[in-house]
Enzyme design. Structure first.
Site, short mmCIF file in Angstrom:
data_model
loop_
_atom_site.label_atom_id
_atom_site.label_comp_id
_atom_site.label_asym_id
_atom_site.label_seq_id
_atom_site.Cartn_x
_atom_site.Cartn_y
_atom_site.Cartn_z
N GLU A 103 20.97 35.10 -0.90
CA GLU A 103 22.21 35.20 -0.13
C GLU A 103 22.17 36.31 0.91
OE1 GLU A 103 25.21 38.00 -2.74
OE2 GLU A 103 25.18 35.87 -3.20
N HIS A 105 19.41 36.97 2.97
CA HIS A 105 18.63 36.58 4.14
C HIS A 105 18.53 35.07 4.34
CE1 HIS A 105 17.02 40.48 2.60
NE2 HIS A 105 17.18 40.82 3.86
#
Length: 216
Positions: A103, A105
């Site tokens: 969550e 990248h």
């Protein structure tokens, strides 16, 4: 790296599931595709060239597939596949392949899950365990939360004597960028009930899943 943690710091399941779903109802597919097009321009690309012309559409379609777990629920997934059975021996499903997305990248998390429980009069269809893992993996995740959610789901469905979940994964955000450490992998665990309280039961579980991760 091995991680164990307290669940009190995790956002609620409702918070994880409902916020992205609410956002999706307000943002059209066309708006999402325009956002991808903007990203391509910001990266210095020409979104009108042949190879990129349909990329915004493909990216949005791929992201929707990779996060389809937001649109699934335990009730729908189970479809009644919980059965009464008089047994108290360990049930283990190991080496469940998962593909998730970090969550932070939105880069891949690739790994395996091992799930065990000791029944307390109820068992679940074995394929449903794999589907539960997949449902939570198909969301933007951190590995610690994924591990906790799987254990929480099994515990809430079966009320067993104990649940054990181990996730082994490699994170592309560590391999492709940042510290750039190919071959690094993370192990996280969630132990509930007798797996947390009884050393022998926990050791039996750990011995049954011991192996070299496939992505090494």
């Amino acid at each position: 790296m091995t991680s164990q943690f307290s669940s009190e710091f995790l956002p609620s399941e409702a918070a994880i599931a409902n916020i992205p779903e609410a956002t999706r109802t307000q943002v059209s597919t066309e708006e999402m595709e325009r956002a991808v097009r903007t990203l391509l321009v910001g990266l210095g690309e020409d979104p009108d060239r042949e190879g990129l012309r349909d990329t915004p559409k493909r990216v949005v379609k791929a992201l929707k597939f990779l996060t389809q777990g937001y649109n699934q629920s335990l009730d729908e997934l189970l479809n009644g596949a919980v059965f009464h059975e008089d047994t108290d021996e360990m049930v283990l499903v190991r080496d469940i392949d998962i593909f998730s997305s970090c969550e932070h990248h939105i880069l891949p998390i690739i790994g395996r899950v091992h799930v065990a429980y000791i029944p307390n009069g109820r068992v679940i269809g074995l394929s449903k365990i794999a589907r539960i893992c997949e449902m939570y993996a198909r969301r933007l995740q951190v590995q610690e939360r994924l591990t906790h959610r799987i254990a929480e789901a099994i515990e809430s469905i079966l009320k067993p004597q104990g649940v054990a979940v181990v996730v082994e994964a490699t994170h592309m955000c560590m391999v492709m960028r940042g510290v750039q450490k190919p071959g690094s992998w993370t192990v996280s665990s969630a132990m509930r009930g007798v797996f947390a309280e009884d050393v022998r039961t926990r050791q039996e579980f750990m011995s049954l899943i011991r192996h070299t991760p496939a992505f090494h």
